[in-house]
Design a protein around this motif. Sequence first.
Motif, mmCIF file in Angstrom:
data_model
loop_
_atom_site.group_PDB
_atom_site.id
_atom_site.type_symbol
_atom_site.label_atom_id
_atom_site.label_comp_id
_atom_site.label_asym_id
_atom_site.label_seq_id
_atom_site.Cartn_x
_atom_site.Cartn_y
_atom_site.Cartn_z
ATOM 1 N N THR A 29 30.185 74.711 28.811
ATOM 2 C CA THR A 29 30.140 76.181 28.773
ATOM 3 C C THR A 29 31.338 76.774 29.516
ATOM 4 N N ASN A 30 32.273 75.933 29.856
ATOM 5 C CA ASN A 30 33.497 76.353 30.554
ATOM 6 C C ASN A 30 33.175 77.107 31.853
ATOM 7 N N GLY A 31 32.115 76.678 32.498
ATOM 8 C CA GLY A 31 31.780 77.246 33.806
ATOM 9 C C GLY A 31 30.987 78.545 33.736
ATOM 10 N N LYS A 32 30.697 78.997 32.515
ATOM 11 C CA LYS A 32 29.886 80.223 32.387
ATOM 12 C C LYS A 32 28.496 79.939 32.969
ATOM 13 N N SER A 69 34.215 68.260 26.874
ATOM 14 C CA SER A 69 35.214 69.287 27.190
ATOM 15 C C SER A 69 34.612 70.651 26.887
ATOM 16 N N PRO A 70 35.235 71.730 27.360
ATOM 17 C CA PRO A 70 34.707 73.063 27.055
ATOM 18 C C PRO A 70 34.628 73.275 25.535
ATOM 19 N N ILE A 71 33.526 73.916 25.070
ATOM 20 C CA ILE A 71 33.323 74.147 23.633
ATOM 21 C C ILE A 71 34.399 75.123 23.122
ATOM 22 N N SER A 124 39.554 81.099 24.655
ATOM 23 C CA SER A 124 40.463 82.034 23.988
ATOM 24 C C SER A 124 41.668 82.218 24.901
ATOM 25 N N GLU A 125 42.589 83.064 24.464
ATOM 26 C CA GLU A 125 43.761 83.281 25.302
ATOM 27 C C GLU A 125 43.362 83.902 26.642
ATOM 28 N N SER A 126 42.384 84.828 26.559
ATOM 29 C CA SER A 126 41.974 85.477 27.810
ATOM 30 C C SER A 126 40.974 84.612 28.594
ATOM 31 N N CYS A 127 40.473 83.570 27.952
ATOM 32 C CA CYS A 127 39.488 82.711 28.622
ATOM 33 C C CYS A 127 39.906 81.254 28.449
ATOM 34 N N PRO A 128 40.930 80.807 29.164
ATOM 35 C CA PRO A 128 41.445 79.448 28.983
ATOM 36 C C PRO A 128 40.467 78.399 29.521
ATOM 37 N N PRO A 129 40.622 77.146 29.094
ATOM 38 C CA PRO A 129 39.719 76.105 29.610
ATOM 39 C C PRO A 129 39.852 75.971 31.121
ATOM 40 N N ARG A 130 38.728 75.811 31.766
ATOM 41 C CA ARG A 130 38.736 75.658 33.228
ATOM 42 C C ARG A 130 38.571 74.213 33.661
ATOM 43 N N TYR A 131 38.181 73.338 32.715
ATOM 44 C CA TYR A 131 37.931 71.934 33.067
ATOM 45 C C TYR A 131 38.723 71.030 32.150
ATOM 46 N N ARG A 132 39.215 69.961 32.691
ATOM 47 C CA ARG A 132 39.844 68.925 31.887
ATOM 48 C C ARG A 132 38.777 68.172 31.113
#
Length: 325
Positions: free
Chosen positions: A248-251, A283-285, A290-298
């Motif tokens: 969830t990319n940290g959400k 990995s993040p789904i 998006s451009e404004s919400c880049p991946p936060r985890y490798r």
Amino acid sequence: MAETPRLRVQALSQIGISHVPPQFIQQPENRPVPPIKSLSTIDIPVIDLAGIDSDRSDEIRNEIGRVCEEWGAFQVINHGVPVRLLDDMRNVGLTFFHDLPMEEKLKYACDTSAAATEGYGTRMLAGAGDDAVLDWRDYFDHHTFPLSRRNPSRWPHFPPQYREVVAEYADQMKLLAHKLLASISQSLGLVASSIEHAVAHSDFGAITLLTQDDVEGLQVLKDGNWIIVKPLSHAIIVLLSDQTEIMTNGKYRSAIHRAIANSSKARLSVATFHDPAKPKIISPIADLISESCPPRYRAVLYSDYVSSWYTKGPEGKRNIDSLLL
Ligand SMILES: O=C(O)CCC(=O)C(=O)O
Ligand SMILES: [Fe+2]
């Protein structure tokens, strides 16, 4: 190499020792600070799942999204798992631990030279060296999914209904995990199968479902405070784990939790872990990036994540923090 009976917590407590052996003594920074009761008047959220497949689905999904963001942990009631089965699971677990003689239990001892083997044990962190601090508990670990890994002949034969109950319990927990992961995906605007597909075809992952008896002990860290998870009859505790945080990319955050021992009463908890298949890359789904919400985890190979957990130990968030970009 099988573990020695000396290391069983149950055997140690039954012989009436007056001091906790040094290998079980936690570093001062990991000890609960007294008073461990009533640190806060807040309780972890309880979500009523009645109507999740019909009239209340939107409302329940929104509520699940909110608590996943704020807590990463909640209890569910009206979850569809038969109350009779929850009682049976607890009873067969208690009967195995309390009524089977130690020498019989040791026939199921896990192989401590390998990580994550099935069976009866005390020492969890196989790769962690002899100075690792051990938890004050014994466990029985079962592999239940995928079905190709399920081998009930390795599970206790006592009480006689033990294996049947564990198999039914595992099936029910899988159904509930499926339902919860679908709601969690939908609460992020994703299709219901997103998290499940991101994890594996055979064994989806990312949450722990836990039932505890009526002895308090489980705590969840929230805003710097340890919150006691009050035993609630026949509720099931849901803990988001690290894979969900990554996907969830940290959400949604995984829940930092611990269980406190006490000196007067034994506590039983049954934890069901829904883990990705080992060869899966987590990995993040993509739809959440998006451009404004880049991946936060490798991205991480799940088997590497597991090896790291078993060598470094589960404390805090240090495993997942090493993936932060
Ligand atoms: O004892 C408990 O309820 C917690 C168990 C747990 O967190 C675990 O086995 O990972
Ligand atoms: Fe845990």
